[in-house]
Every structure is written in C-alpha cells, then in structure tokens.
Design an enzyme around this catalytic site. Sequence first.
Site, PDB file in Angstrom:
ATOM      1  N   GLU A  38      -7.758  12.360  13.525  1.00  0.00           N
ATOM      2  CA  GLU A  38      -7.059  11.110  13.821  1.00  0.00           C
ATOM      3  C   GLU A  38      -5.995  11.280  14.896  1.00  0.00           C
ATOM      4  O   GLU A  38      -4.988  11.963  14.698  1.00  0.00           O
ATOM      5  CB  GLU A  38      -6.408  10.545  12.554  1.00  0.00           C
ATOM      6  CG  GLU A  38      -5.750   9.198  12.784  1.00  0.00           C
ATOM      7  CD  GLU A  38      -5.254   8.541  11.506  1.00  0.00           C
ATOM      8  OE1 GLU A  38      -4.709   7.437  11.586  1.00  0.00           O
ATOM      9  OE2 GLU A  38      -5.427   9.144  10.420  1.00  0.00           O
ATOM     10  N   LYS A  73       0.861  -1.182   0.000  1.00  0.00           N
ATOM     11  CA  LYS A  73       0.000   0.000   0.000  1.00  0.00           C
ATOM     12  C   LYS A  73       0.894   1.227   0.000  1.00  0.00           C
ATOM     13  O   LYS A  73       1.960   1.242   0.619  1.00  0.00           O
ATOM     14  CB  LYS A  73      -0.899   0.019   1.248  1.00  0.00           C
ATOM     15  CG  LYS A  73      -1.662   1.327   1.446  1.00  0.00           C
ATOM     16  CD  LYS A  73      -2.381   1.372   2.788  1.00  0.00           C
ATOM     17  CE  LYS A  73      -3.000   2.736   3.045  1.00  0.00           C
ATOM     18  NZ  LYS A  73      -3.689   2.806   4.351  1.00  0.00           N
TER      19      LYS A  73
END
Length: 366
Positions: A164, A110
């Site tokens: 986050e 990724k």
Amino acid sequence: MASSEVFVLSRPHGTVRGEGVVRSFTDVDEASAALRAGEVGALTGAIPFDLRDPAALVAPVRLRTGEAPLPGTGPLSRRAVSTVSHPARDEHRERIAHAVKRIVAGDVGKVVLARSVDLVLDEQIRPAEFLDALAGGNADHNAFAVDLGAATGSGSWLLGASPEALLRKSGSTVTCHPYAGSAPRSADPVVDRATAAELAASTKDLAEHAFVVDHLRERLGHLCDDVDAPSTPQLESTGEMWHLATPIRATLRDPATTALDLALLLGPTPAVCGTPSDVAAQIIRDVEGDRGFYAGAVGWCDAAGDGEWMVAIRCAELAADGRSLRTWAGGGIVEHSDPQAELDETQFKLRTVFNALGTPLADIVN
C-alpha cells in the site's frame, strides 16, 4: 544490500537506496524543517503510527535510485523456537466485539485493531537476506528495509513488503493507492475467483474502503486541485490477500510541498486507524498500547520534495540480535464485522512475514 545502506525501498517502478548518515532525526517537525531549509539534501526512514512517538529519519550521505525492483529470492529456512501472540485469540475476538458495540453506539465509525506476534528464531538472519526474501514473496517485488538504529540507536531494523502506497509525489503530481477491505486468497482458482467477486460486492468492505477514500479526498483537498478518485474501487491481489484499492491522483497548488509534508498530512489513514481518526487512535492506544512504527509510514524524500511513502504494514521489527522479531496484522472493524472472521484475516496477513522466513504459522497464533 551494501553494509553502508540504511534504507531500501523496492517498488515495481524501481528501487531507492539511502547510504550512510549525515544527520538523524527522531522529531518529524525538525526533520521537515531541515529539509525545507536546505540543511539536508534528502530524508529516508520511518514515521511512527502516533506522531507523539519518536520517528527514525536520517539524512543519507547519498540517495540512489534505480529503475528496477529488487529481484528477490525464495523464502529463508528459519524455525521459530518461541512464538507468543499479543493478545491471545480469545482476547482479540473480545476486543473486536467490544469495538463493534462502540460503533453501534455511535462512538466511532470504524477502528482498526491489530495483534502482534513475537518470535525467536533458531538462527540469526541478516536484514539483507530478509529483505530479499520479502521482495521475492510478491509479484510486484514490494519490500523495504529501514535501519531504525541509525536514528534511535536501538540496533533494530524495520522490514516489510507493504503493498500500500500512502503517496508518491513527482513535481506537482500526487498519487495515492489506498487499500481497505480484504479477503484471503485460495489455491483453488474457482474458490479464489469467487472470493474476489464476493469482496467486490461486499457492503461491509465497500463501506470500510469508502472511509479511506473520503479521508484522502478531504486531506488532499487542503493542498491540491483536481483530486480524482474513482467512485468504485478495483480488485488488487497479493500472494496472500485480495484487496479493494482505489488509485487517486491530485495536483498540488504549491509544488514546494514535500512528500514528507504529505505523509504527515495523510497518515495514518482510516485503513490502519479508523474514523473519526482522533477517536479511533485513542481506542487503539487504550487497547493495544504503543504501536511504534507499525501502521506508520516508511519512505524517502529528496531535496526537490519528491518522494514516496508506504504504509508500514506486512512488516516486522528485527532486533539487533538477528533472532528476535515482532510482526503485526490488523483489520478494519465496522458495524457488521464478525470477530472470528476478523481474527482469521489477521492470520492470513501474518503469512507475508512468516512465508518470507520460511516459518510455518504456529498454533499459538491461530
């Protein structure tokens, strides 16, 4: 925000403010050593995405904590007289397609690719009013402001409304709340609910999220016992996006480990970098160049080692002139990523900063 403040972090559970500067650091290891040695009583500021780049950390004269988040305000009313996207949308799609080929080839699992937008506004904005508008733009009143110039001399500020939390440390307890896998919100409640359900069941997004949780489990395992991470993520929403999120809790073997130590250990996570992290980070540097503080971390740490660090996303760097700024948005690329869908995702994420400014998203960033 008082004129003496060089740092503010607003969270649902309270606000932390750093006032004045006793000492500044651009080297994270030097800052960490000074805190451990008791040479400074606290640290606030920003850590870059690539730790080889300069940090912007200061030991404040005073660290103040409050139990309430910033109340926030409505959007500002600024107009962009110049807007330039880096790269252009066609090139960003090409970058994503190339990244997918490398993933299929097995070079990387990724990689998170981002694009930036440079704006020049018609009027100056003060960091304090921008901070308040960012805090008012989300239900949790998340917002941060870091005076980068206090450490680097640049005169610029890093401001944002990141949802986050990289980590929060209190005594021997560490909590993380990673976000990875996202989809745009809709004003139509039926469409919005359907989008959320689709995200929760998305094989692509669940795989992307698992990379992040596995990374945090592994890194926390070096220093912690009882690392607890649910096997299924939950849905979280901001004003612009739905996200997959997982609350993680762990117990430090050595409570003397500081929040800054943990921030350096855990970041950047696959949510903003990729996996394997070294390969993904090199791809990002080759493709994007220097990210600076975007996708790094902003936060604080006190003399006891307690503190909180947020992932530096949904943010902008405001130049000393108060009119020029750069903002970013990215997305995690995995094997089944669609270049156009990933481009669209960056557009939705850019809304956090554009909405706070009261500036419509111009065609050039589409």
